[in-house]
Design a protein around this motif. Structure first.
Motif, PDB file in Angstrom:
ATOM      1  N   VAL A 276       6.739   6.448   0.589  1.00 26.14           N
ATOM      2  CA  VAL A 276       5.964   6.871  -0.577  1.00 26.14           C
ATOM      3  C   VAL A 276       4.707   7.608  -0.139  1.00 26.14           C
ATOM      4  O   VAL A 276       4.371   8.677  -0.679  1.00 26.14           O
ATOM      5  N   ARG A 277       4.005   7.073   0.843  1.00 25.74           N
ATOM      6  CA  ARG A 277       2.789   7.741   1.324  1.00 25.74           C
ATOM      7  C   ARG A 277       3.105   9.115   1.904  1.00 25.74           C
ATOM      8  O   ARG A 277       2.351  10.072   1.720  1.00 25.74           O
ATOM      9  N   LEU A 278       4.238   9.217   2.617  1.00 25.38           N
ATOM     10  CA  LEU A 278       4.647  10.502   3.183  1.00 25.38           C
ATOM     11  C   LEU A 278       4.941  11.515   2.079  1.00 25.38           C
ATOM     12  O   LEU A 278       4.527  12.677   2.162  1.00 25.38           O
TER      13      LEU A 278
ATOM     14  N   PRO B 126      -6.933   6.365   4.216  1.00 24.51           N
ATOM     15  CA  PRO B 126      -6.408   5.060   4.602  1.00 24.51           C
ATOM     16  C   PRO B 126      -5.058   4.816   3.953  1.00 24.51           C
ATOM     17  O   PRO B 126      -4.861   5.074   2.779  1.00 24.51           O
ATOM     18  N   THR B 127      -4.117   4.322   4.755  1.00 23.61           N
ATOM     19  CA  THR B 127      -2.782   4.093   4.224  1.00 23.61           C
ATOM     20  C   THR B 127      -2.415   2.617   4.236  1.00 23.61           C
ATOM     21  O   THR B 127      -2.631   1.921   3.279  1.00 23.61           O
ATOM     22  N   SER B 128      -1.894   2.105   5.354  1.00 24.18           N
ATOM     23  CA  SER B 128      -1.384   0.743   5.302  1.00 24.18           C
ATOM     24  C   SER B 128      -1.180   0.175   6.683  1.00 24.18           C
ATOM     25  O   SER B 128      -1.161   0.885   7.680  1.00 24.18           O
TER      26      SER B 128
ATOM     27  N   LEU C 135      -5.367   8.961  -4.046  1.00 24.61           N
ATOM     28  CA  LEU C 135      -5.023   8.136  -2.890  1.00 24.61           C
ATOM     29  C   LEU C 135      -3.873   8.735  -2.098  1.00 24.61           C
ATOM     30  O   LEU C 135      -2.972   9.360  -2.658  1.00 24.61           O
ATOM     31  N   TYR C 136      -3.916   8.544  -0.787  1.00 27.00           N
ATOM     32  CA  TYR C 136      -2.844   8.900   0.146  1.00 27.00           C
ATOM     33  C   TYR C 136      -2.597  10.403   0.280  1.00 27.00           C
ATOM     34  O   TYR C 136      -1.587  10.811   0.869  1.00 27.00           O
ATOM     35  N   VAL C 137      -3.493  11.228  -0.231  1.00 29.74           N
ATOM     36  CA  VAL C 137      -3.258  12.672  -0.227  1.00 29.74           C
ATOM     37  C   VAL C 137      -3.431  13.273   1.161  1.00 29.74           C
ATOM     38  O   VAL C 137      -2.632  14.106   1.593  1.00 29.74           O
ATOM     39  N   ASP C 138      -4.465  12.857   1.876  1.00 30.32           N
ATOM     40  CA  ASP C 138      -4.769  13.430   3.187  1.00 30.32           C
ATOM     41  C   ASP C 138      -4.251  12.539   4.303  1.00 30.32           C
ATOM     42  O   ASP C 138      -4.145  11.326   4.167  1.00 30.32           O
ATOM     43  N   GLU C 139      -3.964  13.163   5.447  1.00 32.03           N
ATOM     44  CA  GLU C 139      -3.540  12.402   6.614  1.00 32.03           C
ATOM     45  C   GLU C 139      -4.577  11.358   6.996  1.00 32.03           C
ATOM     46  O   GLU C 139      -4.247  10.289   7.474  1.00 32.03           O
TER      47      GLU C 139
ATOM     48  N   SER D 270       0.828  -1.200   0.000  1.00 27.70           N
ATOM     49  CA  SER D 270       0.000   0.000   0.000  1.00 27.70           C
ATOM     50  C   SER D 270       0.871   1.262   0.000  1.00 27.70           C
ATOM     51  O   SER D 270       1.037   1.909   1.038  1.00 27.70           O
ATOM     52  N   PRO D 271       1.423   1.642  -1.181  1.00 24.77           N
ATOM     53  CA  PRO D 271       1.267   0.959  -2.470  1.00 24.77           C
ATOM     54  C   PRO D 271       2.423   0.008  -2.741  1.00 24.77           C
ATOM     55  O   PRO D 271       3.438   0.035  -2.051  1.00 24.77           O
ATOM     56  N   VAL D 272       2.267  -0.809  -3.772  1.00 26.06           N
ATOM     57  CA  VAL D 272       3.349  -1.673  -4.217  1.00 26.06           C
ATOM     58  C   VAL D 272       4.460  -0.800  -4.799  1.00 26.06           C
ATOM     59  O   VAL D 272       4.191   0.175  -5.503  1.00 26.06           O
ATOM     60  N   THR D 273       5.712  -1.091  -4.463  1.00 29.24           N
ATOM     61  CA  THR D 273       6.847  -0.286  -4.920  1.00 29.24           C
ATOM     62  C   THR D 273       7.782  -1.124  -5.785  1.00 29.24           C
ATOM     63  O   THR D 273       7.655  -2.347  -5.875  1.00 29.24           O
ATOM     64  N   TYR D 274       8.760  -0.449  -6.365  1.00 31.32           N
ATOM     65  CA  TYR D 274       9.762  -1.172  -7.148  1.00 31.32           C
ATOM     66  C   TYR D 274      10.559  -2.133  -6.266  1.00 31.32           C
ATOM     67  O   TYR D 274      11.033  -3.163  -6.742  1.00 31.32           O
TER      68      TYR D 274
END
Length: 290
Positions: A223-225, A257-259, A250-254, A44-48
């Motif tokens: 990434v979320r940060l 939902p993140t992970s 997605l992930y824009v606001d505090e 959340s999210p999938v990364t490289y």
């Protein structure tokens, strides 16, 4: 592998089909043992880095073992962990599928864990064992011999750190995961795995530590940060995943939902928490597999 108990029978969720479109049903080298790699986590999210783990593991297998990788699977965790900030499984599955289908020619995403109630990692591995070896019948050599496929858990080095931490994993699950299946651990920057592996010496032969030759500390948390701060995450994630995040905001606001905590270890901690909550709620909500 030391544990010989048979996996349980499975009843799949309605409409579920095990993804096998990239599963190699014919073993190219008959002297090798077929192997499937499974990574569990929030993604959340999938990364490289998640994707690189599979490539590093496959390289290690090719050059240092007698295995042949015939499949690789991402298994996102379920929404039922009730973890604050866990992004809906629908989004996480979509992002994983975009990453696997558009950037890889061998990885697949299995929705089985994500679309139902919480499942322990040991049970998830049993599910793969059942699908690959019972339903698909394993693989065939070029000479026509049927071979069972070994299933192994793939994870970052933080997994082993928590497996050696008392109270995080049950002894039975550790024996089932490390004894029956085994795990390939990708080293992470700054992590010293010696003490953790020493504390799991009983299963040492089933723990494979793979060193990173190019250090990569990209994480979903970072990434979320970045996204919340309005910074670009392009080239940290596959392009189609970045586009999906931007399109859906997605992930824009505090409060978005993140992970769950990082990878398999965080999911397993949450699973134990959910197990405890279910038992305290009484028989009507508890699961026999807890």
């Amino acid at each position: 592998m030391t544990s010989q108990s048979p996996p349980p029978a499975f009843q799949n969720p309605p409409g579920y089909t095990f993804p096998s479109h990239r599963f190699n049903r014919v073993l190219r080298d008959s002297t090798k043992e077929p192997l499937v790699l499974v990574a569990c986590g929030s993604f959340s999210p999938v990364t490289y880095l998640h994707l690189r783990m599979f490539e590093m593991a496959r390289d290690h297998v090719r050059h240092n073992t007698n295995y042949e990788v015939v499949g690789g699977y991402l298994s996102p965790v379920s929404d039922q962990y009730k973890k604050a900030g866990l992004l809906a499984a629908q989004h996480r599955l979509t992002m994983c599928n975009l990453a696997a289908e558009q950037t890889s020619n061998w990885l697949m995403v299995d929705p089985w864990e994500a679309v139902q109630d919480y499942q322990r990692t040991a049970v998830v591995l049993d599910h793969f064992e059942h699908e690959v070896n019972t339903r698909l019948g394993g693989v065939t050599t070029v000479e026509g011999e049927q071979r069972p496929v070994r299933i192994m858990l793939l994870a970052g080095s933080d997994l082993i750190a928590t497996m050696s931490e008392p109270g995080v994993w049950s002894e039975n699950d550790l024996d089932h995961i490390l004894g029956r299946y085994g795990t390939m651990i990708i080293e992470r920057a700054g992590a010293d795995m010696t003490q953790a592996i020493d504390s799991l010496a009983r299963w040492r032969n089933n723990i494979v530590l793979i060193h990173q030759l190019i250090q990569n500390d990209v994480s979903s948390t970072k990434v979320r940060l970045f996204i919340r701060r309005g910074l670009s995450v392009r080239y940290l994630l596959p392009g189609p995943v970045v586009d999906y995040i931007e399109t859906n905001g997605l992930y824009v606001d505090e409060g978005t939902p993140t992970s769950t905590p990082s990878g398999t270890l965080g999911a397993e901690k949450d699973k134990k928490s959910v197990d405890k909550d279910s038992r305290e709620a009484g028989p009507s909500t508890s699961k026999s597999s807890s």
